[in-house]
Design an enzyme around this catalytic site. Structure first.
Site, PDB file in Angstrom:
ATOM      1  N   GLN A  35       0.851  -1.196   0.000  1.00 61.15           N
ATOM      2  CA  GLN A  35       0.000   0.000   0.000  1.00 61.15           C
ATOM      3  C   GLN A  35       0.885   1.244   0.000  1.00 61.15           C
ATOM      4  O   GLN A  35       1.586   1.526   0.973  1.00 61.15           O
ATOM      5  CB  GLN A  35      -0.945   0.023   1.209  1.00 61.15           C
ATOM      6  CG  GLN A  35      -1.983   1.147   1.047  1.00 61.15           C
ATOM      7  CD  GLN A  35      -2.894   1.352   2.228  1.00 61.15           C
ATOM      8  OE1 GLN A  35      -2.420   1.456   3.361  1.00 61.15           O
ATOM      9  NE2 GLN A  35      -4.196   1.437   1.998  1.00 61.15           N
ATOM     10  N   GLY A  77      -9.694  -6.516   8.534  1.00 60.42           N
ATOM     11  CA  GLY A  77      -8.582  -5.879   9.214  1.00 60.42           C
ATOM     12  C   GLY A  77      -8.392  -6.505  10.582  1.00 60.42           C
ATOM     13  O   GLY A  77      -7.608  -7.462  10.755  1.00 60.42           O
ATOM     14  N   TYR A 108      -5.869  11.029   4.052  1.00 56.02           N
ATOM     15  CA  TYR A 108      -4.468  11.273   3.690  1.00 56.02           C
ATOM     16  C   TYR A 108      -4.397  12.059   2.367  1.00 56.02           C
ATOM     17  O   TYR A 108      -5.420  12.495   1.836  1.00 56.02           O
ATOM     18  CB  TYR A 108      -3.700   9.950   3.631  1.00 56.02           C
ATOM     19  CG  TYR A 108      -3.634   9.259   4.985  1.00 56.02           C
ATOM     20  CD1 TYR A 108      -3.019   9.876   6.074  1.00 56.02           C
ATOM     21  CD2 TYR A 108      -4.218   8.017   5.186  1.00 56.02           C
ATOM     22  CE1 TYR A 108      -2.971   9.261   7.328  1.00 56.02           C
ATOM     23  CE2 TYR A 108      -4.180   7.394   6.440  1.00 56.02           C
ATOM     24  CZ  TYR A 108      -3.559   8.021   7.499  1.00 56.02           C
ATOM     25  OH  TYR A 108      -3.525   7.418   8.731  1.00 56.02           O
TER      26      TYR A 108
HETATM   27  C1  LIG Z   1      -4.431  -1.296  13.652  1.00 56.49           C
HETATM   28  C2  LIG Z   1      -5.016  -0.806  12.352  1.00 56.49           C
HETATM   29  C3  LIG Z   1      -4.192  -0.156  11.444  1.00 56.49           C
HETATM   30  C4  LIG Z   1      -4.709   0.284  10.219  1.00 56.49           C
HETATM   31  N1  LIG Z   1      -3.861   0.826   9.280  1.00 56.49           N
HETATM   32  C5  LIG Z   1      -4.316   1.084   8.023  1.00 56.49           C
HETATM   33  C6  LIG Z   1      -3.407   1.421   6.977  1.00 56.49           C
HETATM   34  O1  LIG Z   1      -2.173   1.483   7.155  1.00 56.49           O
HETATM   35  N2  LIG Z   1      -3.938   1.658   5.751  1.00 56.49           N
HETATM   36  C7  LIG Z   1      -5.285   1.573   5.509  1.00 56.49           C
HETATM   37  O2  LIG Z   1      -5.722   1.799   4.372  1.00 56.49           O
HETATM   38  N3  LIG Z   1      -6.151   1.221   6.475  1.00 56.49           N
HETATM   39  C8  LIG Z   1      -5.691   0.957   7.706  1.00 56.49           C
HETATM   40  N4  LIG Z   1      -6.565   0.514   8.672  1.00 56.49           N
HETATM   41  C9  LIG Z   1      -7.972   0.311   8.324  1.00 56.49           C
HETATM   42  C10 LIG Z   1      -8.224  -1.135   7.887  1.00 56.49           C
HETATM   43  O3  LIG Z   1      -7.560  -1.415   6.662  1.00 56.49           O
HETATM   44  C11 LIG Z   1      -9.731  -1.388   7.675  1.00 56.49           C
HETATM   45  O4  LIG Z   1     -10.172  -0.479   6.700  1.00 56.49           O
HETATM   46  C12 LIG Z   1     -10.512  -1.206   8.975  1.00 56.49           C
HETATM   47  O5  LIG Z   1      -9.878  -1.840  10.060  1.00 56.49           O
HETATM   48  C13 LIG Z   1     -11.930  -1.750   8.840  1.00 56.49           C
HETATM   49  O6  LIG Z   1     -11.903  -3.142   8.565  1.00 56.49           O
HETATM   50  P1  LIG Z   1     -12.239  -4.231   9.744  1.00 56.49           P
HETATM   51  O7  LIG Z   1     -13.583  -3.827  10.308  1.00 56.49           O
HETATM   52  O8  LIG Z   1     -12.271  -5.552   9.062  1.00 56.49           O
HETATM   53  O9  LIG Z   1     -11.162  -4.112  10.776  1.00 56.49           O
HETATM   54  C14 LIG Z   1      -6.073   0.102   9.913  1.00 56.49           C
HETATM   55  C15 LIG Z   1      -6.902  -0.536  10.851  1.00 56.49           C
HETATM   56  C16 LIG Z   1      -6.385  -1.009  12.043  1.00 56.49           C
HETATM   57  C17 LIG Z   1      -7.285  -1.745  13.004  1.00 56.49           C
END
Ligand SMILES: Cc1cc2nc3c(=O)[nH]c(=O)nc-3n(C[C@H](O)[C@H](O)[C@H](O)COP(=O)(O)O)c2cc1C
Length: 364
Positions: free
Chosen positions: A99, A317, A180
């Site tokens: 990414q 995530g 961002y």
């Molecule tokens: C610890 C953590 C770090 C994350 N870092 C990023 C990231 O670097 N880039 C990004 O696009 N989304 C990031 N996200 C968002 C996740 O990619 C995802 O969109 C979000 O957690 C929702 O999905 P989930 O409900 O399955 O966790 C992060 C989420 C978490 C929990």
């Protein structure tokens, strides 16, 4: 077998993936000096049974200065560190996209090279606090960058992609979400420019489209874009969110992408809006290519969505944090383990593997 549809193969860009379960990008802040390392390789390899892994966001420039210990790919010296990661994932049978990310105004002067002001489309600060070497501080007031600098950053994405190719990645995801830099350009709440990069949606999307073209030079059809239109993370707003993102998705229909990765807003982060109350459905209406749905899915809701044709793949995530073998657990209907959120981000001086690589797989 539970959740059968998620285990049907799918084509994505030039790849055929064995299942439709994607590991969503997650920042873990375990790269001292921004250098990817063997521990990160182990972490990603543990999760290689995902149909596709998308790495945490990776700095394309040292001016992408939001988080201490986030990894970089803004110089050739990073290639060998990333090679450890891609080799380990490939040996474990997985596929991995990097990414690519610029944080723009989500930055603090103390993290910027030479203590300069953060870079942004316009001189409007992001909302929220960041961890800095002297504790938590509000984001700094950014500087509106010149058109030449925008072209320079577009090239930085292209060069980062070239290094990613040399490091062995299978593709690139462009981070256009979560407030961002690319998101800051797309929305009129953060982009007040009057040049070629501001005003009309066509102008505000020029940076994103330029970045896509630059990255495609190295990766062709293996380029995806992540968006989060319904999220106001880091102070995002737009005078006509639905219209803006319907047009963005229209432009992406022409961009020959591997996929659009559509993120539902996190709880409390939503822009109140009727049309966008189901962002994935909104994306399905406006985008005709491969769609990865993300945000708050359970194995069952993910399988139902894909079975009903609402998306082609689903990314998880948080579920991947404590379940390195998430696909096996989804297949067997097993209870998912819960992560220790106090250890999600690496803390300098504390064991980096704790809360990172020490979650066991079933039967391990
Ligand atoms: C610890 C953590 C770090 C994350 N870092 C990023 C990231 O670097 N880039 C990004 O696009 N989304 C990031 N996200 C968002 C996740 O990619 C995802 O969109 C979000 O957690 C929702 O999905 P989930 O409900 O399955 O966790 C992060 C989420 C978490 C929990």
């Amino acid at each position: 077998m539970a959740n059968e549809t998620l285990f049907s193969p799918v084509n994505l860009g030039t790849h055929e993936l064995p299942n439709r379960i994607v590991m969503a990008p997650m920042t873990r802040l375990r790269a001292p000096g921004s250098m990817p390392n063997a521990l990160m390789a182990q972490y990603y390899a543990q999760r290689a049974s995902a149909g596709l892994i998308v790495t945490e966001c990776v700095m394309v420039s040292d001016t992408s200065a939001a988080y201490m210990n986030a990894p970089g790919i803004y110089a050739d010296e990073f290639i060998e560190g990333w090679r450890l990661v891609t080799d380990a994932v490939h040996e474990a049978g997985g596929k991995i996209f990097i990414q690519l990310w610029h944080s723009g105004r989500v930055a603090h002067v103390s993290l910027m090279p030479g203590g300069q002001a953060p870079l942004a489309p316009s001189e409007i600060s992001g909302v929220g606090e960041l961890h800095t070497p002297t504790g938590k501080h509000p984001m700094s007031m950014p500087r509106a960058i010149t058109a030449d600098e925008i072209r320079g950053l577009t090239k930085a994405f292209g060069k980062a992609a070239d290094r990613a190719r040399k490091a062995g990645f299978d593709g690139v995801e462009i981070h256009g979400a979560f407030g961002y830099l690319i998101d800051q350009f797309l929305r009129d709440g953060s982009n007040k420019r009057v040049d070629l990069y501001g005003g009309s949606l066509e102008n505000r999307a020029r940076f994103l489209l330029g970045v896509i073209t630059a990255v495609q030079q190295s990766f062709g059809q293996d380029v995806g874009v992540k968006l989060s239109p319904a999220s106001r993370a880091h102070g995002m707003s737009d005078s006509r969110t639905e219209g803006t993102f319907a047009e963005v998705l229209g432009l992406l229909n022409e961009a020959d992408l591997a996929y659009v990765h559509m993120m539902e807003p996190l709880q409390g982060d939503e822009i109140p809006s009727l049309l966008l109350s189901d962002t994935v459905a909104f994306a399905r209406r406006h985008y005709s290519g491969t769609l990865i749905a993300n945000g708050g899915f359970s194995p069952t809701s993910a399988d139902t969505l894909v079975t009903e044709g609402g998306a082609d793949l689903v990314s998880f995530g948080q579920a991947f944090l404590a379940n390195p073998d998430l696909p096996a657990r989804i297949r067997s209907g097993e209870q998912l383990a819960f992560p220790d959120f106090s250890k999600v981000y690496g803390i300098p001086g504390q064991p980096m593997e704790d809360g990172y690589t020490n979650y066991p797989s079933l039967g391990a």
